[in-house]
Design a protein around this motif. Structure first.
Motif, PDB file in Angstrom:
ATOM      1  N   LEU A 191       0.822  -1.119   0.083  1.00 59.06           N
ATOM      2  CA  LEU A 191      -0.034  -0.252   0.177  1.00 59.06           C
ATOM      3  C   LEU A 191       0.807   1.236   0.002  1.00 59.06           C
ATOM      4  CD1 LEU A 191      -2.821  -0.908   2.400  1.00 59.06           C
ATOM      5  CD2 LEU A 191      -3.115  -0.481   0.049  1.00 59.06           C
ATOM      6  N   LEU A 192       1.934   1.252   0.602  1.00 57.38           N
ATOM      7  CA  LEU A 192       2.969   2.333   0.646  1.00 57.38           C
ATOM      8  C   LEU A 192       3.546   2.407  -0.622  1.00 57.38           C
ATOM      9  CD1 LEU A 192       4.146   4.625   2.536  1.00 57.38           C
ATOM     10  CD2 LEU A 192       5.767   2.885   3.217  1.00 57.38           C
ATOM     11  N   LEU A 193       3.981   1.592  -1.209  1.00 59.44           N
ATOM     12  CA  LEU A 193       4.457   1.603  -2.625  1.00 59.44           C
ATOM     13  C   LEU A 193       3.540   2.408  -3.535  1.00 59.44           C
ATOM     14  CD1 LEU A 193       6.570  -1.650  -3.234  1.00 59.44           C
ATOM     15  CD2 LEU A 193       7.328   0.630  -3.179  1.00 59.44           C
ATOM     16  N   LEU A 194       2.156   1.902  -3.370  1.00 61.94           N
ATOM     17  CA  LEU A 194       1.171   2.355  -4.404  1.00 61.94           C
ATOM     18  C   LEU A 194       0.866   3.503  -3.970  1.00 61.94           C
ATOM     19  CD1 LEU A 194      -0.945   1.094  -6.692  1.00 61.94           C
ATOM     20  CD2 LEU A 194      -2.598   1.031  -4.578  1.00 61.94           C
ATOM     21  N   LEU A 195       0.747   4.073  -2.906  1.00 65.55           N
ATOM     22  CA  LEU A 195       0.244   5.331  -2.582  1.00 65.55           C
ATOM     23  C   LEU A 195       1.231   6.459  -2.895  1.00 65.55           C
ATOM     24  CD1 LEU A 195      -1.612   4.712   0.712  1.00 65.55           C
ATOM     25  CD2 LEU A 195      -2.668   5.187  -1.335  1.00 65.55           C
ATOM     26  N   THR A 196       2.614   6.081  -2.764  1.00 63.60           N
ATOM     27  CA  THR A 196       3.631   7.071  -2.898  1.00 63.60           C
ATOM     28  C   THR A 196       4.271   7.004  -4.215  1.00 63.60           C
ATOM     29  OG1 THR A 196       5.366   5.478  -2.022  1.00 63.60           O
ATOM     30  CG2 THR A 196       4.520   6.668  -0.428  1.00 63.60           C
ATOM     31  N   MET A 197       3.701   6.061  -5.116  1.00 61.70           N
ATOM     32  CA  MET A 197       4.185   6.183  -6.644  1.00 61.70           C
ATOM     33  C   MET A 197       3.880   7.476  -7.349  1.00 61.70           C
ATOM     34  SD  MET A 197       1.266   3.524  -8.303  1.00 61.70           S
ATOM     35  CE  MET A 197       1.973   3.948  -9.989  1.00 61.70           C
ATOM     36  N   PRO A 198       4.534   7.916  -8.450  1.00 63.03           N
ATOM     37  CA  PRO A 198       4.193   8.901  -9.143  1.00 63.03           C
ATOM     38  C   PRO A 198       2.757   9.155  -9.557  1.00 63.03           C
ATOM     39  CG  PRO A 198       6.219   8.367  -9.830  1.00 63.03           C
ATOM     40  CD  PRO A 198       5.817   7.205  -8.852  1.00 63.03           C
ATOM     41  N   GLY A 199       1.789  10.208  -9.376  1.00 66.39           N
ATOM     42  CA  GLY A 199       0.501  10.093  -9.537  1.00 66.39           C
ATOM     43  C   GLY A 199      -0.670   9.208  -8.494  1.00 66.39           C
TER      44      GLY A 199
END
Length: 220
Positions: free
Chosen positions: A39-47
């Motif tokens: 979830l952290l990777l998804l939320l902090t990805m560009p966009g």
């Protein structure tokens, strides 16, 4: 089983239990750690909902580094860490440490992919209705991605069965250890054959159960 002595049958049952323990414990740890990291990777990805390159890039690099390290090498490389956590570097409890680490890195990417497949329109609709980030995560992302998340757990469990067998190569216990010590080193092909058969049954059972859960969740 009739081909084996009572003592060997006891060893086989103990090894099967050790394999179940290693797989179950490491998978549980991987899920508990992997979902928040995904979830952290998804939320902090560009966009993303909380885009932050300073968090996304280092975390992604660490996950990729662990994933790209062959498991047998990873086990040896983190022996000091394993000894610090488990108090020993051999045995079933010690094997859970590298298994959990490898499984976490593996499942993070699978979880991330499952979460990315959630329809963007559903997320935008939730934002338009004033949902907070936490609400979007708990009420939209995770529920909508549940079939994919369960499929990811299934794939991880199947992979862990193979990893647990490799753990036996350096005294990790379980069916792999039994197969190496008796089936290979002591030239007992019947032991090796039974170990392989049990591992296949484990994999088939886990895959069937996982597929059934995915189908049920998909219908919902």
């Amino acid at each position: 089983m009739g081909l084996l002595s009572p003592t060997m049958q006891d060893l086989l049952l103990e090894a099967a239990w050790q394999t179940l323990l290693m797989v179950g414990a490491s998978a549980a740890i991987a899920v508990v750690l992997g979902l928040p990291l995904a979830l952290l990777l998804l939320l902090t990805m560009p966009g993303g909902l909380a885009a932050n390159a300073l968090v996304h890039r280092p975390l992604g690099l660490v996950v990729n580094a662990v994933r790209s390290t062959p498991f047998i090498i990873l086990m040896v490389a983190i022996v000091p860490f394993t000894r610090m956590v488990a108090g020993t570097s051999i045995g079933t409890n010690a094997a859970i440490v590298p298994l959990a680490l490898a499984a976490t890195a593996f499942i993070v990417r699978l979880f991330e992919n499952a979460l990315r497949e959630v329809d963007r329109g559903v997320i935008e609709a939730a934002r338009a209705m004033g949902a907070t980030r936490l609400q979007i995560v708990t009420k939209v992302l995770v529920p909508e991605a549940m079939p994919g998340l369960v499929a990811a757990v299934t794939v991880t469990l199947v992979s862990l069965v193979g990893y647990s067998a490799m753990a036996g190569a350096i005294g990790g216990g379980g069916l792999g250890d039994l197969g190496i010590r008796f089936g290979y080193q002591r030239f007992m092909p019947e032991v090796m054959a039974i170990v392989v058969a049990i591992l296949i049954l484990f994999v088939q059972g886990l895959q069937s159960l996982g597929d059934r859960l995915v189908r049920r969740l998909s219908r919902r």
